[in-house]
Design a protein around this motif. Structure first.
Motif, PDB file in Angstrom:
ATOM      1  N   GLY A 274      21.633  52.357   5.710  1.00  0.00           N
ATOM      2  CA  GLY A 274      22.254  51.036   5.732  1.00  0.00           C
ATOM      3  C   GLY A 274      21.945  50.290   7.011  1.00  0.00           C
ATOM      4  N   THR A 275      22.014  48.967   6.928  1.00  0.00           N
ATOM      5  CA  THR A 275      21.739  48.112   8.080  1.00  0.00           C
ATOM      6  C   THR A 275      22.809  48.303   9.145  1.00  0.00           C
ATOM      7  N   ALA A 276      22.370  48.629  10.375  1.00  0.00           N
ATOM      8  CA  ALA A 276      23.330  48.803  11.461  1.00  0.00           C
ATOM      9  C   ALA A 276      24.037  47.479  11.721  1.00  0.00           C
ATOM     10  N   LEU A 277      25.339  47.539  11.920  1.00  0.00           N
ATOM     11  CA  LEU A 277      26.140  46.333  12.150  1.00  0.00           C
ATOM     12  C   LEU A 277      27.010  46.540  13.381  1.00  0.00           C
TER      13      LEU A 277
ATOM     14  N   TYR B 253      34.049  39.995   3.996  1.00  0.00           N
ATOM     15  CA  TYR B 253      32.896  39.974   3.085  1.00  0.00           C
ATOM     16  C   TYR B 253      31.672  39.480   3.839  1.00  0.00           C
ATOM     17  N   PHE B 254      30.538  39.403   3.177  1.00  0.00           N
ATOM     18  CA  PHE B 254      29.282  39.044   3.850  1.00  0.00           C
ATOM     19  C   PHE B 254      28.664  37.818   3.185  1.00  0.00           C
ATOM     20  N   ARG B 255      28.402  36.789   4.014  1.00  0.00           N
ATOM     21  CA  ARG B 255      27.787  35.553   3.524  1.00  0.00           C
ATOM     22  C   ARG B 255      26.550  35.885   2.688  1.00  0.00           C
ATOM     23  N   GLY B 256      26.441  35.262   1.529  1.00  0.00           N
ATOM     24  CA  GLY B 256      25.277  35.463   0.669  1.00  0.00           C
ATOM     25  C   GLY B 256      25.368  36.720  -0.174  1.00  0.00           C
TER      26      GLY B 256
ATOM     27  N   ILE C 262      34.781  35.504   5.109  1.00  0.00           N
ATOM     28  CA  ILE C 262      33.358  35.810   4.942  1.00  0.00           C
ATOM     29  C   ILE C 262      32.663  35.859   6.299  1.00  0.00           C
ATOM     30  N   LEU C 263      32.051  36.979   6.590  1.00  0.00           N
ATOM     31  CA  LEU C 263      31.302  37.166   7.839  1.00  0.00           C
ATOM     32  C   LEU C 263      29.905  36.581   7.694  1.00  0.00           C
ATOM     33  N   ASP C 264      29.369  36.176   8.826  1.00  0.00           N
ATOM     34  CA  ASP C 264      28.029  35.595   8.876  1.00  0.00           C
ATOM     35  C   ASP C 264      27.176  36.372   9.875  1.00  0.00           C
ATOM     36  N   PRO C 265      26.775  37.577   9.578  1.00  0.00           N
ATOM     37  CA  PRO C 265      26.047  38.356  10.587  1.00  0.00           C
ATOM     38  C   PRO C 265      24.697  37.722  10.918  1.00  0.00           C
ATOM     39  N   VAL C 266      24.281  37.910  12.183  1.00  0.00           N
ATOM     40  CA  VAL C 266      22.950  37.445  12.581  1.00  0.00           C
ATOM     41  C   VAL C 266      22.050  38.659  12.748  1.00  0.00           C
ATOM     42  N   ASP C 267      20.762  38.428  12.494  1.00  0.00           N
ATOM     43  CA  ASP C 267      19.782  39.487  12.680  1.00  0.00           C
ATOM     44  C   ASP C 267      19.424  39.525  14.162  1.00  0.00           C
TER      45      ASP C 267
END
Ligand code: DHB
Ligand code: FE
Length: 284
Positions: free
Chosen positions: A133-136, A242-245, A262-267
């Motif tokens: 899974g994508t590290a957050l 939750y996660f945007r998109g 809704i969270l908006d994580p950045v890469d």
């Protein structure tokens, strides 16, 4: 999804969810704390709703017997916690939210387990050495409704893994995986290293799944983090982020999404993600 293990069964998840629910109630029973007047007014209204549906939809004897069989099956399958948390809890939460300030709440769901490991911030949730899974990096601050930081805040967090499974309920996962009580610092700030969960599919091989299929609905919840955020002398908030998109955000089978959650994580440029989210707690 590549299945490298047996998926948890509805009966297994249901049974564990029933046990966890019973444990959370301790020796409490509804009887002595609810007045006769309240039982009568709520149950009369509830039954009136059912009676009205039978009349308006002209429910037949065959359908009534099928419903009876269905309710027996939900009970025997241990699926009442799953069924009620998917189809009913969100309205109870809405009613509770009418009298609540601060960060929006959402449903508890059936998969909370108390007593997880406490970890001071900056915290890494317990995970398998090969956790996918994508590290957050999830960071933020807990404050009161006046904006003051809340020292001693705790974030009790639980989530599904990258395949949508919860530890304690999916037998192939180690106990406590992706669960923990993160202790914020003296300014109520926290940093939690975890992974982004996958969307969650409610078990489809039992009666809850059978109903969803019979009705032509879908069994998905959008990916989410569960949190209980506590601080001394403040009202605990039970919520989900939750996660945007994210897929299913607009058609959550449990109807538990809210736009404020809704969270908006950045890469970060290296495939890992970061996000901040602050919590506001009202006085107890
Ligand atoms: C259910 C599962 C969840 O993870 C959740 O957040 C809500 C409900 C369920 O299976 O009932
Ligand atoms: Fe969940």
């Amino acid at each position: 999804m590549t299945a490298t293990h047996d998926s948890p069964t509805a009966a297994g998840s249901g049974d564990s969810a029933t046990k966890a629910f019973r444990a959370s109630r301790g020796s409490a029973s509804a009887g002595p704390t609810v007045s006769q007047e309240r039982v009568s007014e709520v149950v009369t209204d509830l039954l009136a709703g059912i009676h009205s549906t039978i009349r308006s939809k002209k429910v037949t004897y065959d359908e009534f017997q099928a419903a009876k069989q269905y309710l027996i099956d939900v009970g025997e399958g241990g699926e009442w916690p799953l069924f009620l948390d998917v189809f009913v809890e969100h309205v109870v939460e809405d009613v509770a939210a009418e009298a609540q300030d601060g960060t929006k709440g959402s449903i508890l769901g059936p998969y909370y387990l108390p007593g997880q490991v406490r970890i001071d911030t900056p915290a890494t949730l317990p995970k398998r050495p090969d956790e996918q899974g994508t590290a957050l990096l999830f960071a933020g601050q807990v404050r009161d409704t006046a904006g003051n930081p809340l020292p001693g805040a705790e974030l009790d967090i639980w989530q599904a893994d990258d395949e949508g499974y919860y530890s304690g309920f999916a037998p192939h996962l180690p106990d406590g995986n992706l669960r923990g009580v993160v202790v914020a610092d003296a300014e109520g700030k926290f940093e939690i290293h975890t992974i982004e969960p996958a969307a969650y599919q409610i078990p489809t091989d039992g009666p809850t799944g059978a109903l969803i299929e019979a009705a032509g609905w879908h069994p998905w919840r959008p990916a989410h983090l569960h949190l209980m955020v506590r601080a001394p002398e403040h009202r605990t908030i039970t919520t989900q982020l939750y996660f945007r998109g994210g897929e299913w955000l607009d058609s959550d089978v449990a109807s538990a999404t809210k736009s404020e959650l809704i969270l908006d994580p950045v890469d970060n440029g290296d495939g890992t993600h970061s996000v901040t989210y602050d919590f506001t707690l009202e006085p107890a």
